[in-house]
Design a protein around this motif. Structure first.
Motif, PDB file in Angstrom:
ATOM      1  N   SER A  97     -26.435   5.259 -27.666  1.00 36.71           N
ATOM      2  CA  SER A  97     -25.140   4.559 -27.725  1.00 36.71           C
ATOM      3  C   SER A  97     -24.486   4.434 -26.352  1.00 36.71           C
ATOM      4  CB  SER A  97     -24.201   5.250 -28.719  1.00 36.71           C
ATOM      5  OG  SER A  97     -24.246   6.649 -28.569  1.00 36.71           O
ATOM      6  N   LEU A  98     -24.950   5.224 -25.358  1.00 38.60           N
ATOM      7  CA  LEU A  98     -24.413   5.043 -23.995  1.00 38.60           C
ATOM      8  C   LEU A  98     -24.745   3.662 -23.447  1.00 38.60           C
ATOM      9  CD1 LEU A  98     -25.060   8.339 -21.959  1.00 38.60           C
ATOM     10  CD2 LEU A  98     -22.881   7.438 -22.826  1.00 38.60           C
ATOM     11  N   LEU A  99     -25.772   3.012 -24.010  1.00 37.38           N
ATOM     12  CA  LEU A  99     -26.139   1.669 -23.529  1.00 37.38           C
ATOM     13  C   LEU A  99     -25.157   0.621 -24.033  1.00 37.38           C
ATOM     14  CD1 LEU A  99     -29.998   1.699 -24.231  1.00 37.38           C
ATOM     15  CD2 LEU A  99     -28.847   2.210 -22.062  1.00 37.38           C
ATOM     16  N   GLY A 100     -24.320   0.983 -25.024  1.00 36.97           N
ATOM     17  CA  GLY A 100     -23.397   0.015 -25.622  1.00 36.97           C
ATOM     18  C   GLY A 100     -24.144  -0.929 -26.562  1.00 36.97           C
ATOM     19  N   GLY A 101     -23.359  -1.694 -27.331  1.00 34.70           N
ATOM     20  CA  GLY A 101     -23.956  -2.618 -28.301  1.00 34.70           C
ATOM     21  C   GLY A 101     -24.832  -3.659 -27.609  1.00 34.70           C
ATOM     22  N   ASP A 102     -24.365  -4.209 -26.492  1.00 34.00           N
ATOM     23  CA  ASP A 102     -25.154  -5.241 -25.801  1.00 34.00           C
ATOM     24  C   ASP A 102     -26.456  -4.651 -25.254  1.00 34.00           C
ATOM     25  OD1 ASP A 102     -23.233  -7.089 -26.346  1.00 34.00           O
ATOM     26  OD2 ASP A 102     -22.316  -7.053 -24.335  1.00 34.00           O
ATOM     27  N   GLY A 103     -26.369  -3.438 -24.713  1.00 33.60           N
ATOM     28  CA  GLY A 103     -27.574  -2.812 -24.164  1.00 33.60           C
ATOM     29  C   GLY A 103     -28.618  -2.576 -25.252  1.00 33.60           C
ATOM     30  N   LEU A 104     -28.166  -2.099 -26.409  1.00 32.87           N
ATOM     31  CA  LEU A 104     -29.121  -1.846 -27.502  1.00 32.87           C
ATOM     32  C   LEU A 104     -29.669  -3.150 -28.066  1.00 32.87           C
ATOM     33  CD1 LEU A 104     -27.355   1.224 -29.098  1.00 32.87           C
ATOM     34  CD2 LEU A 104     -29.717   1.138 -28.266  1.00 32.87           C
ATOM     35  N   ALA A 105     -28.817  -4.199 -28.089  1.00 31.53           N
ATOM     36  CA  ALA A 105     -29.317  -5.517 -28.512  1.00 31.53           C
ATOM     37  C   ALA A 105     -30.417  -5.959 -27.545  1.00 31.53           C
ATOM     38  CB  ALA A 105     -28.177  -6.528 -28.535  1.00 31.53           C
ATOM     39  N   GLY A 106     -30.227  -5.643 -26.261  1.00 27.70           N
ATOM     40  CA  GLY A 106     -31.238  -5.994 -25.246  1.00 27.70           C
ATOM     41  C   GLY A 106     -32.555  -5.254 -25.488  1.00 27.70           C
ATOM     42  N   VAL A 107     -32.471  -3.996 -25.937  1.00 32.93           N
ATOM     43  CA  VAL A 107     -33.680  -3.228 -26.243  1.00 32.93           C
ATOM     44  C   VAL A 107     -34.445  -3.913 -27.380  1.00 32.93           C
ATOM     45  CG1 VAL A 107     -34.540  -1.042 -27.193  1.00 32.93           C
ATOM     46  CG2 VAL A 107     -32.745  -1.017 -25.440  1.00 32.93           C
ATOM     47  N   LEU A 108     -33.701  -4.299 -28.416  1.00 31.09           N
ATOM     48  CA  LEU A 108     -34.350  -4.953 -29.559  1.00 31.09           C
ATOM     49  C   LEU A 108     -34.950  -6.299 -29.141  1.00 31.09           C
ATOM     50  CD1 LEU A 108     -35.000  -4.682 -32.487  1.00 31.09           C
ATOM     51  CD2 LEU A 108     -32.665  -5.340 -33.067  1.00 31.09           C
ATOM     52  N   ASP A 109     -34.238  -7.036 -28.299  1.00 32.46           N
ATOM     53  CA  ASP A 109     -34.780  -8.314 -27.798  1.00 32.46           C
ATOM     54  C   ASP A 109     -36.090  -8.071 -27.050  1.00 32.46           C
ATOM     55  OD1 ASP A 109     -32.714  -9.741 -28.811  1.00 32.46           O
ATOM     56  OD2 ASP A 109     -31.597  -9.910 -26.912  1.00 32.46           O
ATOM     57  N   ALA A 110     -36.131  -6.984 -26.266  1.00 32.43           N
ATOM     58  CA  ALA A 110     -37.339  -6.698 -25.481  1.00 32.43           C
ATOM     59  C   ALA A 110     -38.518  -6.388 -26.400  1.00 32.43           C
ATOM     60  CB  ALA A 110     -37.083  -5.523 -24.531  1.00 32.43           C
ATOM     61  N   VAL A 111     -38.268  -5.686 -27.492  1.00 38.46           N
ATOM     62  CA  VAL A 111     -39.358  -5.425 -28.449  1.00 38.46           C
ATOM     63  C   VAL A 111     -39.794  -6.742 -29.084  1.00 38.46           C
ATOM     64  CG1 VAL A 111     -40.029  -4.248 -30.587  1.00 38.46           C
ATOM     65  CG2 VAL A 111     -38.583  -3.058 -28.925  1.00 38.46           C
ATOM     66  N   ARG A 112     -38.798  -7.539 -29.508  1.00 37.14           N
ATOM     67  CA  ARG A 112     -39.128  -8.798 -30.187  1.00 37.14           C
ATOM     68  C   ARG A 112     -39.862  -9.778 -29.268  1.00 37.14           C
ATOM     69  NH1 ARG A 112     -33.607  -9.250 -32.574  1.00 37.14           N
ATOM     70  NH2 ARG A 112     -33.741  -8.606 -34.749  1.00 37.14           N
ATOM     71  N   ALA A 113     -39.566  -9.692 -27.974  1.00 34.96           N
ATOM     72  CA  ALA A 113     -40.213 -10.619 -27.032  1.00 34.96           C
ATOM     73  C   ALA A 113     -41.710 -10.333 -26.920  1.00 34.96           C
ATOM     74  CB  ALA A 113     -39.553 -10.493 -25.655  1.00 34.96           C
ATOM     75  N   ASN A 114     -42.114  -9.126 -27.308  1.00 32.10           N
ATOM     76  CA  ASN A 114     -43.509  -8.719 -27.107  1.00 32.10           C
ATOM     77  C   ASN A 114     -44.279  -8.419 -28.385  1.00 32.10           C
ATOM     78  OD1 ASN A 114     -43.782  -8.474 -24.058  1.00 32.10           O
ATOM     79  ND2 ASN A 114     -41.879  -7.341 -24.431  1.00 32.10           N
ATOM     80  N   PHE A 115     -43.578  -8.149 -29.459  1.00 31.51           N
ATOM     81  CA  PHE A 115     -44.240  -7.781 -30.726  1.00 31.51           C
ATOM     82  C   PHE A 115     -43.601  -8.565 -31.864  1.00 31.51           C
ATOM     83  CE2 PHE A 115     -44.923  -4.206 -27.931  1.00 31.51           C
ATOM     84  CZ  PHE A 115     -46.231  -3.837 -28.194  1.00 31.51           C
ATOM     85  N   THR A 116     -44.373  -8.727 -32.938  1.00 25.63           N
ATOM     86  CA  THR A 116     -43.833  -9.417 -34.113  1.00 25.63           C
ATOM     87  C   THR A 116     -43.333  -8.384 -35.111  1.00 25.63           C
ATOM     88  OG1 THR A 116     -45.514 -11.098 -33.790  1.00 25.63           O
ATOM     89  CG2 THR A 116     -44.394 -11.092 -35.925  1.00 25.63           C
TER      90      THR A 116
END
Ligand SMILES: C[S@@+](CC[C@H](N)C(=O)[O-])C[C@H]1O[C@@H](n2cnc3c(N)ncnc32)[C@H](O)[C@@H]1O
Ligand code: SF4
Length: 401
Positions: A97-116
């Motif tokens: 949660s230290l990454l904030g909502g936008d940071g965690l959304a970015g983590v999920l985007d990074a997974v989605r960009a590489n995996f289905t």
């Protein structure tokens, strides 16, 4: 082909590592190695800003994470088998949660960009109550997170103080309510029991608070005094008493009775859920011997009977990602090691240990465990009794010796 562990005694190729991979559920774990302060009892791979200095930051970690996920996806792309769909994602820490909502959304985007991702993927993040807000949870829901796990630990102020937790007693429950109001059906609260100074009344107050929060999942861990922690030093100096085994057993029974009466049923020795769909599918993947890719500093992976682990320090991790995959070491589990793991993990599940897993001498040990009232045979499985859950580690030792 990309080497999995360049610079170490590495598997020859992705094909070797992944030869038995595929078929079952596939999870991705992302490790966030940052905390605002270090709790005295915790020995997880996490760092405060002061400890890291200028050597690493959430931004450099995020860049490295994107690099690791992209290289890992390339390795998967080399496989002859169909690409796995990600059934679960777990962002853990540290303090995600230290990454904030936008940071965690970015983590999920990074997974989605590489995996289905599977259409019904479970996507969890751990969060510390003090670094959450209604807006934070709304952002997580918009991003596609489906589950939140909050580190509550206790509702007693003096217990939180011994644990060095920085949130106020009411904040965890408030955060759970905010998460539910933001649309999360699946919310977990973590409790720690047996902290020096905790009374039965303190534990009852924590359980009252958990139940009032209306969450569908609770994890309760006995406080472990880990070597090398500030807590271990305080216990060694005699400033704090070590947790007492009898007290821990009585507290566990109290937790189980209160949660069961409220409709939360155990499904693993330390985990309770309100419904089958409330159980953490990601953790069930670990316990059922599933496959997962761990990304981030110090993260462990397990694919097709091969396990590897990343370098732990965030700056060294980022350096290694620039060269390839950041593994520090790996091992191909022997059949005997895989057996030991299956016994250790499935024995702790309510669904129990398949008796077919045991050889003849282990079956005789299972008979002893049953005769001692620590487990029952149910169809073709060995399932811990209530007393057996208190002695789960001893049961496993008996089965394996
Ligand atoms: C490592 S934390 C990460 C998530 C988050 N930072 C938090 O504290 O909740 C995950 C869980 O492990 C628990 N934990 C860590 N060290 C422990 C210990 N020595 N004994 C019992 N539980 C522990 C934490 O309290 C927390 O509930
Ligand atoms: S906040 Fe969580 S991960 Fe960080 S030090 Fe405390 S228990 Fe460990």
């Amino acid at each position: 082909m990309t080497s999995i562990a360049a610079g170490t005694a590495a598997p020859d190729s992705a094909e070797f590592v992944l030869r038995d991979f595929g078929g079952g559920p596939f999870g991705i774990y992302v490790h966030v190695p940052f905390c605002a302060t270090r709790c005295g009892y915790c020995d997880f791979n996490t760092y405060t800003a002061g400890e890291l200095g200028s050597s690493a930051s959430p931004q450099s970690w995020m860049d490295a994470l994107r690099g690791e996920l992209s290289t890992a996806a390339e390795v998967f792309g080399e496989l002859p088998s169909p690409q796995p769909r990600v059934s679960t994602i777990f962002v853990g820490g540290g303090t995600p949660s230290l990454l904030g909502g936008d940071g965690l959304a970015g983590v999920l985007d990074a997974v989605r960009a590489n995996f289905t991702l599977a259409a019904d993927a479970e996507v969890t993040t751990e969060s510390n109550p003090e670094s959450t807000s209604p807006r934070f949870f709304e952002r997580l829901r918009d991003a596609g997170f489906t589950r939140v796990s909050l580190g509550m630990q206790s509702a007693a102020e003096h217990v939180l103080r011994v644990l060095d937790r920085t949130h106020t007693p009411g904040r965890a429950v408030e955060a759970a309510r905010e998460a539910r109001a933001a649309g999360f059906d699946h919310v977990n609260l973590d409790l720690i029991y047996g902290t020096p100074g905790e009374s039965d009344a303190d534990l009852d107050a924590s359980l009252d608070a958990v139940l009032a929060a209306g969450v569908d999942h609770v994890s309760a861990y006995s406080l472990i005094v880990e070597d090398g922690t500030a807590l271990a030093r305080r216990v060694r100096r005699g400033e704090l008493p070590a947790p007492d085994d009898d007290v821990l057993a009585a507290r566990y029974e109290r937790i189980d009775a209160r949660l069961a009466a409220a409709g939360l049923t155990w499904y693993e020795v330390s985990n309770w859920a309100a419904t089958d769909s409330a159980r953490c599918r990601h953790n069930l993947g670990y316990w059922d011997g599933g496959d997962w890719l761990g990304a981030g500093p110090g993260a462990h992976s397990h694919l097709g009977g091969v396990r590897w682990w990343n370098v732990k320090h965030p700056s060294r991790y980022a350096d290694r990602v620039r060269e390839g995959l950041p593994a520090a070491g790996w091992e191909a589990l022997t059949a005997a090691e895989q057996h030991t793991e299956r016994v250790m993990l499935t024995a702790r599940l309510r669904t129990g240990l398949p008796l077919a897993e045991l050889d003849e001498s282990e079956r005789r040990s299972a008979d002893r465990v049953i005769a001692d009232g620590l487990a029952v045979r149910c169809a073709d499985r060995l399932i811990l009794t209530d007393r057996g859950r208190l002695l789960a580690d001893a049961v496993v030792r008996t089965l394996l010796t």
